[in-house]
Design a protein around this motif. Structure first.
Motif, PDB file in Angstrom:
ATOM      1  N   MET A  79     -25.041  -5.968 -66.403  1.00  0.00           N
ATOM      2  CA  MET A  79     -25.879  -5.216 -67.331  1.00  0.00           C
ATOM      3  C   MET A  79     -26.562  -6.196 -68.271  1.00  0.00           C
ATOM      4  O   MET A  79     -25.900  -7.047 -68.882  1.00  0.00           O
ATOM      5  N   GLN A  80     -27.881  -6.098 -68.386  1.00  0.00           N
ATOM      6  CA  GLN A  80     -28.642  -6.992 -69.262  1.00  0.00           C
ATOM      7  C   GLN A  80     -29.379  -6.148 -70.294  1.00  0.00           C
ATOM      8  O   GLN A  80     -30.385  -5.513 -69.998  1.00  0.00           O
ATOM      9  N   LEU A  81     -28.846  -6.168 -71.502  1.00  0.00           N
ATOM     10  CA  LEU A  81     -29.392  -5.344 -72.575  1.00  0.00           C
ATOM     11  C   LEU A  81     -30.711  -5.888 -73.097  1.00  0.00           C
ATOM     12  O   LEU A  81     -31.630  -5.135 -73.424  1.00  0.00           O
ATOM     13  N   PHE A  82     -30.814  -7.227 -73.183  1.00  0.00           N
ATOM     14  CA  PHE A  82     -32.022  -7.861 -73.696  1.00  0.00           C
ATOM     15  C   PHE A  82     -32.583  -8.852 -72.681  1.00  0.00           C
ATOM     16  O   PHE A  82     -31.841  -9.400 -71.859  1.00  0.00           O
ATOM     17  N   ASN A  83     -33.880  -9.087 -72.779  1.00  0.00           N
ATOM     18  CA  ASN A  83     -34.556 -10.001 -71.871  1.00  0.00           C
ATOM     19  C   ASN A  83     -34.318 -11.448 -72.320  1.00  0.00           C
ATOM     20  O   ASN A  83     -34.775 -11.856 -73.383  1.00  0.00           O
ATOM     21  N   LYS A  84     -33.579 -12.203 -71.491  1.00  0.00           N
ATOM     22  CA  LYS A  84     -33.341 -13.615 -71.796  1.00  0.00           C
ATOM     23  C   LYS A  84     -34.404 -14.515 -71.161  1.00  0.00           C
ATOM     24  O   LYS A  84     -34.296 -15.738 -71.221  1.00  0.00           O
ATOM     25  N   TYR A  85     -35.406 -13.887 -70.539  1.00  0.00           N
ATOM     26  CA  TYR A  85     -36.501 -14.599 -69.887  1.00  0.00           C
ATOM     27  C   TYR A  85     -36.026 -15.314 -68.619  1.00  0.00           C
ATOM     28  O   TYR A  85     -34.841 -15.553 -68.420  1.00  0.00           O
ATOM     29  N   ASP A  86     -36.987 -15.622 -67.759  1.00  0.00           N
ATOM     30  CA  ASP A  86     -36.708 -16.273 -66.480  1.00  0.00           C
ATOM     31  C   ASP A  86     -35.653 -15.500 -65.689  1.00  0.00           C
ATOM     32  O   ASP A  86     -34.787 -16.089 -65.025  1.00  0.00           O
ATOM     33  N   GLN A 107     -15.246 -26.217 -44.460  1.00  0.00           N
ATOM     34  CA  GLN A 107     -15.269 -24.914 -43.799  1.00  0.00           C
ATOM     35  C   GLN A 107     -16.625 -24.664 -43.153  1.00  0.00           C
ATOM     36  O   GLN A 107     -17.653 -25.175 -43.587  1.00  0.00           O
ATOM     37  N   SER A 108     -16.638 -23.837 -42.126  1.00  0.00           N
ATOM     38  CA  SER A 108     -17.863 -23.548 -41.372  1.00  0.00           C
ATOM     39  C   SER A 108     -18.783 -22.607 -42.150  1.00  0.00           C
ATOM     40  O   SER A 108     -18.326 -21.674 -42.816  1.00  0.00           O
ATOM     41  N   TYR A 109     -20.101 -22.841 -42.035  1.00  0.00           N
ATOM     42  CA  TYR A 109     -21.079 -21.965 -42.666  1.00  0.00           C
ATOM     43  C   TYR A 109     -21.001 -20.539 -42.129  1.00  0.00           C
ATOM     44  O   TYR A 109     -21.416 -19.586 -42.792  1.00  0.00           O
ATOM     45  N   SER A 110     -20.468 -20.396 -40.919  1.00  0.00           N
ATOM     46  CA  SER A 110     -20.368 -19.068 -40.311  1.00  0.00           C
ATOM     47  C   SER A 110     -19.437 -18.145 -41.094  1.00  0.00           C
ATOM     48  O   SER A 110     -19.476 -16.926 -40.922  1.00  0.00           O
ATOM     49  N   LEU A 111     -18.633 -18.715 -41.983  1.00  0.00           N
ATOM     50  CA  LEU A 111     -17.708 -17.910 -42.769  1.00  0.00           C
ATOM     51  C   LEU A 111     -18.376 -17.251 -43.971  1.00  0.00           C
ATOM     52  O   LEU A 111     -17.798 -16.368 -44.605  1.00  0.00           O
ATOM     53  N   LEU A 112     -19.597 -17.677 -44.280  1.00  0.00           N
ATOM     54  CA  LEU A 112     -20.309 -17.112 -45.423  1.00  0.00           C
ATOM     55  C   LEU A 112     -20.616 -15.636 -45.203  1.00  0.00           C
ATOM     56  O   LEU A 112     -21.112 -15.237 -44.156  1.00  0.00           O
ATOM     57  N   LYS A 113     -20.324 -14.829 -46.203  1.00  0.00           N
ATOM     58  CA  LYS A 113     -20.570 -13.393 -46.150  1.00  0.00           C
ATOM     59  C   LYS A 113     -21.757 -13.020 -47.038  1.00  0.00           C
ATOM     60  O   LYS A 113     -22.153 -13.765 -47.939  1.00  0.00           O
ATOM     61  N   ARG A 114     -22.293 -11.845 -46.772  1.00  0.00           N
ATOM     62  CA  ARG A 114     -23.418 -11.342 -47.552  1.00  0.00           C
ATOM     63  C   ARG A 114     -23.021 -11.207 -49.027  1.00  0.00           C
ATOM     64  O   ARG A 114     -21.923 -10.791 -49.367  1.00  0.00           O
ATOM     65  N   CYS A 115     -23.942 -11.604 -49.896  1.00  0.00           N
ATOM     66  CA  CYS A 115     -23.746 -11.453 -51.334  1.00  0.00           C
ATOM     67  C   CYS A 115     -24.834 -10.545 -51.896  1.00  0.00           C
ATOM     68  O   CYS A 115     -26.025 -10.756 -51.633  1.00  0.00           O
ATOM     69  N   VAL A 116     -24.417  -9.558 -52.650  1.00  0.00           N
ATOM     70  CA  VAL A 116     -25.338  -8.586 -53.242  1.00  0.00           C
ATOM     71  C   VAL A 116     -25.286  -8.710 -54.759  1.00  0.00           C
ATOM     72  O   VAL A 116     -24.197  -8.702 -55.347  1.00  0.00           O
ATOM     73  N   THR A 117     -26.452  -8.844 -55.375  1.00  0.00           N
ATOM     74  CA  THR A 117     -26.551  -8.870 -56.830  1.00  0.00           C
ATOM     75  C   THR A 117     -27.256  -7.599 -57.286  1.00  0.00           C
ATOM     76  O   THR A 117     -28.313  -7.245 -56.750  1.00  0.00           O
ATOM     77  N   ILE A 118     -26.668  -6.917 -58.260  1.00  0.00           N
ATOM     78  CA  ILE A 118     -27.272  -5.709 -58.838  1.00  0.00           C
ATOM     79  C   ILE A 118     -27.442  -5.953 -60.326  1.00  0.00           C
ATOM     80  O   ILE A 118     -26.463  -6.046 -61.070  1.00  0.00           O
ATOM     81  N   ASN A 119     -28.679  -6.088 -60.761  1.00  0.00           N
ATOM     82  CA  ASN A 119     -28.992  -6.292 -62.174  1.00  0.00           C
ATOM     83  C   ASN A 119     -29.524  -4.987 -62.762  1.00  0.00           C
ATOM     84  O   ASN A 119     -30.546  -4.455 -62.298  1.00  0.00           O
ATOM     85  N   ILE A 120     -28.828  -4.475 -63.765  1.00  0.00           N
ATOM     86  CA  ILE A 120     -29.290  -3.282 -64.480  1.00  0.00           C
ATOM     87  C   ILE A 120     -29.975  -3.778 -65.741  1.00  0.00           C
ATOM     88  O   ILE A 120     -29.344  -4.391 -66.612  1.00  0.00           O
ATOM     89  N   LEU A 121     -31.280  -3.544 -65.834  1.00  0.00           N
ATOM     90  CA  LEU A 121     -32.082  -4.119 -66.914  1.00  0.00           C
ATOM     91  C   LEU A 121     -32.489  -3.055 -67.926  1.00  0.00           C
ATOM     92  O   LEU A 121     -32.988  -1.986 -67.554  1.00  0.00           O
ATOM     93  N   ASN A 122     -32.305  -3.374 -69.186  1.00  0.00           N
ATOM     94  CA  ASN A 122     -32.758  -2.479 -70.249  1.00  0.00           C
ATOM     95  C   ASN A 122     -34.183  -2.843 -70.685  1.00  0.00           C
ATOM     96  O   ASN A 122     -34.588  -2.551 -71.796  1.00  0.00           O
ATOM     97  N   TYR A 123     -34.912  -3.495 -69.817  1.00  0.00           N
ATOM     98  CA  TYR A 123     -36.299  -3.867 -70.082  1.00  0.00           C
ATOM     99  C   TYR A 123     -37.060  -3.854 -68.763  1.00  0.00           C
ATOM    100  O   TYR A 123     -36.477  -3.857 -67.688  1.00  0.00           O
ATOM    101  N   THR A 124     -38.365  -3.820 -68.842  1.00  0.00           N
ATOM    102  CA  THR A 124     -39.220  -3.795 -67.659  1.00  0.00           C
ATOM    103  C   THR A 124     -39.469  -5.218 -67.178  1.00  0.00           C
ATOM    104  O   THR A 124     -39.812  -6.096 -67.972  1.00  0.00           O
ATOM    105  N   LEU A 125     -39.313  -5.422 -65.877  1.00  0.00           N
ATOM    106  CA  LEU A 125     -39.475  -6.763 -65.310  1.00  0.00           C
ATOM    107  C   LEU A 125     -40.592  -6.821 -64.278  1.00  0.00           C
ATOM    108  O   LEU A 125     -41.450  -7.692 -64.334  1.00  0.00           O
ATOM    109  N   LEU A 126     -40.578  -5.921 -63.330  1.00  0.00           N
ATOM    110  CA  LEU A 126     -41.473  -6.007 -62.180  1.00  0.00           C
ATOM    111  C   LEU A 126     -42.737  -5.167 -62.365  1.00  0.00           C
ATOM    112  O   LEU A 126     -42.694  -4.095 -62.989  1.00  0.00           O
TER     113      LEU A 126
END
Length: 302
Positions: A79-86, A107-126
């Protein structure tokens, strides 16, 4: 009773990132993934559940929520309440750390799993009107996926207008309206097709009545406001003064290097201001664009 703001990251983690509320997080994630056309999760494991060690007064605290699916995929919610820029670069930076930290040496690269990032923004970005945007790694012309391991969601609360949302329908929008601070008179409608959301509401009510929780909330809220003010002041003053100085120098000397030098000076000024305010080096590096080593060589502004 005045309710606390669930957009405060300390409070958000207590509501969604505690073991006793793991079902709340699971329901929220499934609504997020359903809106993106993804299959639901059956179970999650919290990797950093809320504990008393999550001090709202600790400047080092990053109060995100990390979880693992039964398939080993990693999910990070912040959760990002304020815009820290970038925000975009910051998101990629933390996603890459999350992704690379899965492997140990040899370790083998084949072991890497999908990573999901969910950013909840209290400001407009896109620059669009959608409150939910999802990004993957695709070929520009054909849309062919290079790899499915990267998935980044931006949920922008200011773009969500309850006047055009069918509250009775349920779904992710109801969860986000709760986070945005929908009036309690509408809570019953919000939970009509989102029964688990009621548990999140009950938790918020309980914490709002708890004296210690309110004190910790106020501590964190003050820190977040102070941090946002420092970013805004440093960003505005530093770049305005630095770029202006660089343009003047470039015009006087007739050299293109003048503007570049001005922008470099602006970065140094940002770093020096934040050093003088006692901000941690990694945060200063993120705000200014300088490396930690470059910052260490600067003298703070008094």
């Amino acid at each position: 009773m005045e309710l606390l703001d669930p957009r405060n990251d300390f409070l958000f983690k207590r509501i969604f990132g505690s073991e006793e509320n793991r079902d709340v997080l699971l329901a929220f994630l499934n609504r997020t993934f359903a809106e993106a056309g993804k299959p639901p999760l059956s179970e999650i494991i919290l990797l950093n559940p809320y504990t008393d060690k999550d001090s709202p007064r600790d400047k080092q605290s990053i109060l995100d929520i990390r979880a693992r699916t039964i398939e080993g995929e990693i999910i990070n919610v912040e959760m990002q309440l304020f815009n820290k820029y970038d925000t975009e670069k910051r998101t990629l930076f933390y996603w890459s750390k999350q992704y690379s930290s899965q492997l140990q040496e040899s370790q083998s690269y084949s072991l890497l799993k999908r990573c999901v990032t969910i950013n909840i923004l209290n400001y407009t970005l896109l620059p669009n009107e959608m409150y939910h945007n999802v990004f993957h790694l695709r070929e520009d012309r054909t849309g062919i996926s290079l790899v499915e391991d990267i998935e980044i969601h931006f949920l922008e609360l200011p773009k969500l207008d309850e006047q055009i949302v069918s509250l009775e329908q349920g779904g992710l929008a109801n969860w986000l309206l709760f986070l945005k601070g929908a009036d309690q008179s509408k809570w019953e409608v919000l939970t009509m097709n989102e029964p688990i959301l009621k548990k999140a509401m009950n938790t918020l009510e309980f914490l709002s009545q708890n004296e210690e929780a309110r004190r910790q909330y106020e501590d964190r809220q003050k820190y977040l406001h102070d941090e946002a003010s420092m970013y805004e002041t440093a960003k505005t003053r530093g770049f305005t003064e630095g770029v202006a100085e660089g343009k003047a120098k470039g015009k006087a000397e007739g050299k293109a290097e003048g503007k570049a030098e001005g922008e470099a000076q602006a970065k140094r000024e940002i770093a020096r201001k934040l050093l003088g305010l006692g901000v941690d080096l990694p945060v200063i590096a993120e705000a200014s664009g300088l490396t930690v080593e470059e910052i260490k060589q600067l003298k703070p502004l008094q």
